[in-house]
Write an enzyme that holds these catalytic residues in place. Structure first.
Site, PDB file in Angstrom:
ATOM      1  N   SER A  75       0.799  -1.227   0.000  1.00  0.00           N
ATOM      2  CA  SER A  75       0.000   0.000   0.000  1.00  0.00           C
ATOM      3  C   SER A  75       0.828   1.271   0.000  1.00  0.00           C
ATOM      4  O   SER A  75       0.358   2.320  -0.429  1.00  0.00           O
ATOM      5  CB  SER A  75      -0.903   0.015   1.241  1.00  0.00           C
ATOM      6  OG  SER A  75      -0.115  -0.123   2.400  1.00  0.00           O
ATOM      7  N   ASP A 104      -3.824  -9.326   8.183  1.00  0.00           N
ATOM      8  CA  ASP A 104      -2.811  -8.912   9.153  1.00  0.00           C
ATOM      9  C   ASP A 104      -1.728  -9.984   9.113  1.00  0.00           C
ATOM     10  O   ASP A 104      -1.948 -11.115   9.547  1.00  0.00           O
ATOM     11  CB  ASP A 104      -3.448  -8.828  10.548  1.00  0.00           C
ATOM     12  CG  ASP A 104      -2.422  -8.519  11.633  1.00  0.00           C
ATOM     13  OD1 ASP A 104      -1.209  -8.404  11.317  1.00  0.00           O
ATOM     14  OD2 ASP A 104      -2.829  -8.401  12.797  1.00  0.00           O
ATOM     15  N   VAL A 105      -0.561  -9.620   8.564  1.00  0.00           N
ATOM     16  CA  VAL A 105       0.483 -10.644   8.408  1.00  0.00           C
ATOM     17  C   VAL A 105       1.003 -11.145   9.762  1.00  0.00           C
ATOM     18  O   VAL A 105       1.657 -12.169   9.843  1.00  0.00           O
ATOM     19  CB  VAL A 105       1.673 -10.179   7.522  1.00  0.00           C
ATOM     20  CG1 VAL A 105       1.234  -9.873   6.110  1.00  0.00           C
ATOM     21  CG2 VAL A 105       2.437  -9.027   8.142  1.00  0.00           C
ATOM     22  N   SER A 154      17.155  -5.477   6.227  1.00  0.00           N
ATOM     23  CA  SER A 154      17.548  -4.089   6.498  1.00  0.00           C
ATOM     24  C   SER A 154      19.035  -4.064   6.786  1.00  0.00           C
ATOM     25  O   SER A 154      19.603  -5.055   7.272  1.00  0.00           O
ATOM     26  CB  SER A 154      16.787  -3.569   7.720  1.00  0.00           C
ATOM     27  OG  SER A 154      17.372  -2.373   8.189  1.00  0.00           O
ATOM     28  N   TYR A 191      13.663  -4.982  16.142  1.00  0.00           N
ATOM     29  CA  TYR A 191      13.672  -4.829  14.682  1.00  0.00           C
ATOM     30  C   TYR A 191      14.928  -5.477  14.075  1.00  0.00           C
ATOM     31  O   TYR A 191      14.859  -6.222  13.100  1.00  0.00           O
ATOM     32  CB  TYR A 191      13.607  -3.337  14.351  1.00  0.00           C
ATOM     33  CG  TYR A 191      13.533  -2.999  12.892  1.00  0.00           C
ATOM     34  CD1 TYR A 191      12.345  -3.145  12.178  1.00  0.00           C
ATOM     35  CD2 TYR A 191      14.648  -2.506  12.212  1.00  0.00           C
ATOM     36  CE1 TYR A 191      12.276  -2.819  10.829  1.00  0.00           C
ATOM     37  CE2 TYR A 191      14.586  -2.170  10.874  1.00  0.00           C
ATOM     38  CZ  TYR A 191      13.402  -2.326  10.182  1.00  0.00           C
ATOM     39  OH  TYR A 191      13.339  -1.997   8.847  1.00  0.00           O
ATOM     40  N   ALA A 192      16.091  -5.197  14.693  1.00  0.00           N
ATOM     41  CA  ALA A 192      17.349  -5.766  14.181  1.00  0.00           C
ATOM     42  C   ALA A 192      17.317  -7.291  14.257  1.00  0.00           C
ATOM     43  O   ALA A 192      17.772  -7.979  13.329  1.00  0.00           O
ATOM     44  CB  ALA A 192      18.536  -5.212  14.962  1.00  0.00           C
ATOM     45  N   ALA A 193      16.769  -7.826  15.358  1.00  0.00           N
ATOM     46  CA  ALA A 193      16.688  -9.288  15.497  1.00  0.00           C
ATOM     47  C   ALA A 193      15.772  -9.869  14.419  1.00  0.00           C
ATOM     48  O   ALA A 193      16.068 -10.911  13.818  1.00  0.00           O
ATOM     49  CB  ALA A 193      16.176  -9.659  16.885  1.00  0.00           C
ATOM     50  N   LYS A 236      15.170  -8.602  11.462  1.00  0.00           N
ATOM     51  CA  LYS A 236      15.775  -8.462  10.128  1.00  0.00           C
ATOM     52  C   LYS A 236      17.011  -9.360   9.972  1.00  0.00           C
ATOM     53  O   LYS A 236      17.288  -9.863   8.889  1.00  0.00           O
ATOM     54  CB  LYS A 236      16.126  -6.998   9.866  1.00  0.00           C
ATOM     55  CG  LYS A 236      14.902  -6.074   9.798  1.00  0.00           C
ATOM     56  CD  LYS A 236      13.957  -6.467   8.680  1.00  0.00           C
ATOM     57  CE  LYS A 236      12.790  -5.522   8.517  1.00  0.00           C
ATOM     58  NZ  LYS A 236      11.869  -5.920   7.451  1.00  0.00           N
TER      59      LYS A 236
HETATM   60  P1  NAP Z   1       5.974   1.675   5.466  1.00  0.00           P
HETATM   61  O1  NAP Z   1       5.990   2.842   4.550  1.00  0.00           O
HETATM   62  O2  NAP Z   1       5.691   1.880   6.907  1.00  0.00           O
HETATM   63  O3  NAP Z   1       4.933   0.613   4.865  1.00  0.00           O
HETATM   64  C1  NAP Z   1       4.709  -0.588   5.550  1.00  0.00           C
HETATM   65  C2  NAP Z   1       3.867  -1.518   4.709  1.00  0.00           C
HETATM   66  O4  NAP Z   1       3.706  -2.749   5.439  1.00  0.00           O
HETATM   67  C3  NAP Z   1       2.476  -0.968   4.442  1.00  0.00           C
HETATM   68  O5  NAP Z   1       2.057  -1.392   3.165  1.00  0.00           O
HETATM   69  C4  NAP Z   1       1.636  -1.649   5.515  1.00  0.00           C
HETATM   70  O6  NAP Z   1       0.294  -1.843   5.139  1.00  0.00           O
HETATM   71  C5  NAP Z   1       2.318  -3.017   5.602  1.00  0.00           C
HETATM   72  N1  NAP Z   1       2.079  -3.649   6.903  1.00  0.00           N
HETATM   73  C6  NAP Z   1       2.624  -3.305   8.097  1.00  0.00           C
HETATM   74  N2  NAP Z   1       2.153  -4.114   9.065  1.00  0.00           N
HETATM   75  C7  NAP Z   1       1.296  -4.986   8.453  1.00  0.00           C
HETATM   76  C8  NAP Z   1       0.499  -6.052   8.922  1.00  0.00           C
HETATM   77  N3  NAP Z   1       0.481  -6.424  10.211  1.00  0.00           N
HETATM   78  N4  NAP Z   1      -0.259  -6.743   8.025  1.00  0.00           N
HETATM   79  C9  NAP Z   1      -0.258  -6.383   6.714  1.00  0.00           C
HETATM   80  N5  NAP Z   1       0.483  -5.378   6.211  1.00  0.00           N
HETATM   81  C10 NAP Z   1       1.250  -4.686   7.080  1.00  0.00           C
HETATM   82  O7  NAP Z   1       7.363   0.881   5.427  1.00  0.00           O
HETATM   83  P2  NAP Z   1       8.556   0.886   4.338  1.00  0.00           P
HETATM   84  O8  NAP Z   1       9.542   1.881   4.760  1.00  0.00           O
HETATM   85  O9  NAP Z   1       7.993   0.892   2.968  1.00  0.00           O
HETATM   86  O10 NAP Z   1       9.198  -0.535   4.660  1.00  0.00           O
HETATM   87  C11 NAP Z   1       8.928  -1.695   3.900  1.00  0.00           C
HETATM   88  C12 NAP Z   1       9.888  -2.783   4.356  1.00  0.00           C
HETATM   89  O11 NAP Z   1      11.235  -2.339   4.172  1.00  0.00           O
HETATM   90  C13 NAP Z   1       9.758  -3.131   5.833  1.00  0.00           C
HETATM   91  O12 NAP Z   1       9.934  -4.509   6.020  1.00  0.00           O
HETATM   92  C14 NAP Z   1      10.897  -2.363   6.465  1.00  0.00           C
HETATM   93  O13 NAP Z   1      11.323  -2.952   7.664  1.00  0.00           O
HETATM   94  C15 NAP Z   1      11.944  -2.464   5.382  1.00  0.00           C
HETATM   95  N6  NAP Z   1      12.974  -1.420   5.466  1.00  0.00           N
HETATM   96  C16 NAP Z   1      12.649  -0.102   5.371  1.00  0.00           C
HETATM   97  C17 NAP Z   1      13.664   0.852   5.467  1.00  0.00           C
HETATM   98  C18 NAP Z   1      13.393   2.321   5.375  1.00  0.00           C
HETATM   99  O14 NAP Z   1      14.347   3.114   5.576  1.00  0.00           O
HETATM  100  N7  NAP Z   1      12.190   2.767   5.073  1.00  0.00           N
HETATM  101  C19 NAP Z   1      14.986   0.440   5.668  1.00  0.00           C
HETATM  102  C20 NAP Z   1      15.273  -0.895   5.759  1.00  0.00           C
HETATM  103  C21 NAP Z   1      14.257  -1.841   5.643  1.00  0.00           C
HETATM  104  P3  NAP Z   1      -0.895  -0.817   5.633  1.00  0.00           P
HETATM  105  O15 NAP Z   1      -0.775   0.428   4.792  1.00  0.00           O
HETATM  106  O16 NAP Z   1      -2.144  -1.564   5.381  1.00  0.00           O
HETATM  107  O17 NAP Z   1      -0.633  -0.535   7.079  1.00  0.00           O
END
Ligand code: NAP
Length: 248
Positions: free
Chosen positions: A15, A64-65, A143, A156-158, A160
């Site tokens: 999303s 909800d994952v 990550s 979070y680190a654990a 990932k």
């Molecule tokens: P984000 O903008 O917060 O988006 C999170 C996404 O995950 C949304 O689509 C959300 O859906 C979905 N989600 C969260 N909890 C959920 C649940 N319980 N069930 C179903 N869907 C769920 O995050 P992002 O920054 O794009 O991050 C995406 C991935 O990359 C994550 O795994 C994050 O840890 C990783 N990551 C991000 C960064 C960074 O700097 N941004 C860095 C390293 C790794 P809804 O809209 O429905 O809530």
């Protein structure tokens, strides 16, 4: 020819942010995509438009994952509707930051369940079908923090770091049946997840990036496209850092 023509993908966390960027890229490369998020999204109409412009379909599905029953039944339904996925991207993730000695057990559990256990559950369902077809590409969103650790983010680190160990182990189990399993380790990417960080912290993180800018969802989507396509046919059990050099 488009890189993912006739392929079908399941992408979680579709999303917003990185997941949405991946869906856009996959649709533009001719892939039919099932995007999983927790509730109807503001992105749905635009993703459907990109899909139809590229002669494919986008299906938004909800679960909800972090809830075993919810994610299992929805992913099984999508699997049967699709007839099987060629590509799986486990990208949905959350943070519940805090120092370890003050962290509530529920914040530890929530992050492990949503970020790590969900990948295990979804891979189990989707890879069973890939095993029969003897092909597939699984991409798990780790990550930079899963590689190097981060104070204030032990949960979070654990999750990932666990995802990396899980992915390398799964790659060894399923490689003989033509299934590849890799991780992407993003650095600092401008999304809702990082927008909540204090401005001075965001600035100091960007200062520590050799490329001197935050990453974008499109930056991560490029790596996901490589791992999803046959361009990476001999790549498995790897962690691709997409961090502007931050981890160096
Ligand atoms: P984000 O903008 O917060 O988006 C999170 C996404 O995950 C949304 O689509 C959300 O859906 C979905 N989600 C969260 N909890 C959920 C649940 N319980 N069930 C179903 N869907 C769920 O995050 P992002 O920054 O794009 O991050 C995406 C991935 O990359 C994550 O795994 C994050 O840890 C990783 N990551 C991000 C960064 C960074 O700097 N941004 C860095 C390293 C790794 P809804 O809209 O429905 O809530």
């Amino acid at each position: 020819m488009a890189l993912l023509e006739k392929k079908k993908a399941l992408v979680t966390g579709s999303s917003r942010g990185i997941g949405r960027g991946i869906v856009e890229k996959f649709l533009a490369e001719g892939c039919e995509v099932w995007g999983l998020c927790s509730k109807p999204s503001a992105a749905k109409a635009e993703l459907e438009k990109i899909a139809s412009d590229n002669g494919v379909a986008f299906h938004e599905i909800y679960a909800d994952v972090g809830d075993e029953e919810s994610v299992t039944s929805v992913v099984k339904g999508a699997l049967s509707e699709s007839g099987g996925f060629d590509i799986l991207v486990n990208n949905a993730g959350i943070t519940r930051d805090g120092l370890s000695f003050r962290m509530k057990k529920s914040d530890w559990d929530d992050v492990i369940r949503v970020n790590l256990t969900s990948a295990f559950l979804i891979c189990q369902i989707v890879s069973n079908d890939m095993l029969r077809k003897r092909s597939g590409s699984i991409i798990n969103m780790s990550s930079i923090v899963g590689v190097h650790g981060q104070g204030g983010q032990v949960n979070y680190a654990a999750s990932k770091g666990g995802l990396i160990a899980y992915s390398k182990s799964l790659a060894k189990e399923v490689g003989g049946r033509g299934i590849r399993v890799n991780c992407i380790a993003p650095g600092f990417i401008a999304t809702d997840m990082t927008a909540v960080l204090k401005e001075d912290l965001q600035k100091s993180m960007i200062d520590s990036v050799p490329l001197k800018r935050a990453g974008t969802p499109a930056d991560i989507a490029g790596a996901a496209l490589f791992l999803a396509s046959d361009m990476s046919a001999y790549v498995t059990a790897q962690v691709i850092g997409v961090d502007g050099g931050m981890g160096a």
